[in-house]
Write an enzyme that holds these catalytic residues in place. Structure first.
Site, PDB file in Angstrom:
ATOM      1  CB  THR A 131      -0.968   0.444   0.959  1.00 44.53           C
ATOM      2  OG1 THR A 131      -1.942  -1.375   1.502  1.00 44.53           O
ATOM      3  CG2 THR A 131      -1.402   1.112   1.028  1.00 44.53           C
ATOM      4  CE  LYS A 187      -5.176  -1.136   1.532  1.00 43.33           C
ATOM      5  NZ  LYS A 187      -5.337  -1.804   2.083  1.00 43.33           N
ATOM      6  CE  LYS A 235       1.422   2.457   4.012  1.00 41.63           C
ATOM      7  NZ  LYS A 235       2.217   1.112   3.953  1.00 41.63           N
TER       8      LYS A 235
HETATM    9  P1  NAD Z   1       5.952  -5.781   8.096  1.00 45.07           P
HETATM   10  O1  NAD Z   1       6.476  -5.027   8.282  1.00 45.07           O
HETATM   11  O2  NAD Z   1       5.076  -6.947   8.250  1.00 45.07           O
HETATM   12  O3  NAD Z   1       6.231  -6.216   6.260  1.00 45.07           O
HETATM   13  C1  NAD Z   1       7.366  -6.197   5.513  1.00 45.07           C
HETATM   14  C2  NAD Z   1       8.425  -6.676   4.867  1.00 45.07           C
HETATM   15  O4  NAD Z   1       9.380  -6.001   3.915  1.00 45.07           O
HETATM   16  C3  NAD Z   1       9.507  -6.575   5.922  1.00 45.07           C
HETATM   17  O5  NAD Z   1       9.877  -8.347   6.261  1.00 45.07           O
HETATM   18  C4  NAD Z   1      10.843  -5.845   6.130  1.00 45.07           C
HETATM   19  O6  NAD Z   1      12.231  -6.338   6.160  1.00 45.07           O
HETATM   20  C5  NAD Z   1      10.926  -6.481   4.214  1.00 45.07           C
HETATM   21  N1  NAD Z   1      11.576  -4.848   3.427  1.00 45.07           N
HETATM   22  C6  NAD Z   1      11.913  -3.650   3.453  1.00 45.07           C
HETATM   23  N2  NAD Z   1      12.462  -3.591   2.696  1.00 45.07           N
HETATM   24  C7  NAD Z   1      13.215  -4.455   2.548  1.00 45.07           C
HETATM   25  C8  NAD Z   1      13.930  -4.719   1.523  1.00 45.07           C
HETATM   26  N3  NAD Z   1      14.687  -3.156   0.699  1.00 45.07           N
HETATM   27  N4  NAD Z   1      14.423  -5.495   0.815  1.00 45.07           N
HETATM   28  C9  NAD Z   1      14.131  -6.613   0.853  1.00 45.07           C
HETATM   29  N5  NAD Z   1      12.878  -6.881   2.285  1.00 45.07           N
HETATM   30  C10 NAD Z   1      12.319  -4.868   2.127  1.00 45.07           C
HETATM   31  O7  NAD Z   1       5.079  -5.839   6.622  1.00 45.07           O
HETATM   32  P2  NAD Z   1       3.129  -5.961   6.577  1.00 45.07           P
HETATM   33  O8  NAD Z   1       2.038  -6.183   7.489  1.00 45.07           O
HETATM   34  O9  NAD Z   1       3.704  -7.590   5.343  1.00 45.07           O
HETATM   35  O10 NAD Z   1       2.593  -5.776   5.206  1.00 45.07           O
HETATM   36  C11 NAD Z   1       3.020  -4.847   3.975  1.00 45.07           C
HETATM   37  C12 NAD Z   1       2.439  -3.999   3.270  1.00 45.07           C
HETATM   38  O11 NAD Z   1       1.165  -4.614   3.364  1.00 45.07           O
HETATM   39  C13 NAD Z   1       2.750  -2.748   3.187  1.00 45.07           C
HETATM   40  O12 NAD Z   1       1.842  -1.500   2.330  1.00 45.07           O
HETATM   41  C14 NAD Z   1       0.790  -2.152   4.291  1.00 45.07           C
HETATM   42  O13 NAD Z   1       0.013  -0.989   4.652  1.00 45.07           O
HETATM   43  C15 NAD Z   1       0.548  -3.529   3.309  1.00 45.07           C
HETATM   44  N6  NAD Z   1      -0.755  -4.111   3.809  1.00 45.07           N
HETATM   45  C16 NAD Z   1      -1.102  -4.390   4.706  1.00 45.07           C
HETATM   46  C17 NAD Z   1      -1.623  -5.068   5.933  1.00 45.07           C
HETATM   47  C18 NAD Z   1      -2.035  -5.779   6.996  1.00 45.07           C
HETATM   48  O14 NAD Z   1      -2.858  -6.119   7.922  1.00 45.07           O
HETATM   49  N7  NAD Z   1      -1.044  -6.223   7.254  1.00 45.07           N
HETATM   50  C19 NAD Z   1      -2.980  -5.354   4.975  1.00 45.07           C
HETATM   51  C20 NAD Z   1      -3.258  -4.730   3.877  1.00 45.07           C
HETATM   52  C21 NAD Z   1      -2.360  -4.181   3.363  1.00 45.07           C
END
Ligand code: NAD
Length: 256
Positions: free
Chosen positions: A94, A169, A244
């Site tokens: 997102t 979204k 966010k």
């Molecule tokens: P998270 O922080 O658990 O996971 C993100 C991952 O990306 C981490 O493991 C981090 O180490 C990795 N990362 C960061 N920079 C990196 C790079 N340069 N190279 C490789 N890996 C890298 O976040 P999440 O909860 O999985 O959310 C991910 C996305 O999905 C976000 O944009 C969030 O807004 C969206 N989202 C989350 C949810 C939810 O319920 N958690 C629901 C809908 C959408």
């Protein structure tokens, strides 16, 4: 079955990558966190040593990263010019509409097809393969992305051109954030006024206050279907992530 590169194996990406592997795809996964990478390999993915290594020879690439800066950085340095130009690129993070459009334009200039494909549904939906994908991009890009996204979700909807998935979204989450805050405040007030929460739930779910935040995700323990409230408010979609999204909505509103 295809060879896929998957970057970002956090709360959401971990389950999504595992579902692609379970469906038989050859998933080359990468995350900066060794722990996240280990979990993904235990669930059928192959560990790559870097994001670039994950996308080399990939037919499809999925990214699931925290925010726009990570997406811009990973596409600029590790995907564009590194993945084969025939690969379909899907960013499921997102992020703000402007960055999504910018990255898709850079991908197009480098001869790639790319979509923005953010999701609705939390960690349980990512695990269960029941996410809803809102997709922005050309008809051709959507057609290429759709079968992969369908493996991770229950619905894949073409929202329009580049950035339209992020727009949908952000608008959806603005509505969700507002209705969830209103639901929380309403139940506090109802209880302070002496109403039994279950009785109030039964009334409001048959009245004009009815909304998803109450009937599907009631913030009061023991009321309505099982929700995080029934698990002692165990973490899921973090408040910081909703903040966010609401900031993204305000940013988008200012620019519009
Ligand atoms: P998270 O922080 O658990 O996971 C993100 C991952 O990306 C981490 O493991 C981090 O180490 C990795 N990362 C960061 N920079 C990196 C790079 N340069 N190279 C490789 N890996 C890298 O976040 P999440 O909860 O999985 O959310 C991910 C996305 O999905 C976000 O944009 C969030 O807004 C969206 N989202 C989350 C949810 C939810 O319920 N958690 C629901 C809908 C959408």
């Amino acid at each position: 079955m295809a060879r896929l590169g998957f970057i970002g194996l956090g709360n959401m990406g971990g389950g999504m990558a595992a579902n692609l592997a379970k469906a038989g795809h050859d998933v080359r996964a990468f995350d900066l966190s060794a722990e996240a990478l280990e979990k993904a390999t235990a669930r059928g993915c192959l560990a790559a040593g870097s994001a670039t290594e994950a996308v080399e020879e990939a037919e499809a690439v999925v990214t699931m990263l925290p925010a726009g800066t990570h997406v811009r950085d990973v596409y600029e340095h590790s995907i564009l010019g590194k993945a084969p130009p025939s690969a379909i690129l899907m960013d499921c993070s997102t992020i703000d509409v402007a960055t999504a459009r910018e990255v898709i334009e850079k991908a197009r200039a480098a001869a790639y097809l790319m979509v923005d494909a953010p999701v609705s549904g939390g960690i349980a939906a990512a695990e269960g393969g029941t996410l809803t994908f809102m997709v922005g991009g050309t008809d051709e890009a959507f057609g290429r992305a759709e079968p992969f996204l369908a493996t991770m979700g229950k619905a894949v909807i073409h929202a329009g051109g580049a950035g339209a998935g992020q727009a949908a979204k952000i608008c959806n989450n603005m509505l969700l954030g507002a209705s969830m805050i209103a639901t929380c405040e309403t139940f506090v007030l109802a209880q302070k006024l002496g109403l039994d929460p279950q009785t109030f739930f039964d009334i409001a779910s048959k009245a004009s206050g009815q909304c998803w935040s109450m009937t599907s995700y009631c913030p009061v323990p023991g009321v309505g279907p099982e929700t995080p409230a029934d698990r002692d408010y165990d973490g899921g979609f973090a408040a910081a992530l909703m903040l966010k999204d609401l900031k993204l909505a305000m940013e988008a509103a200012s620019s519009a």
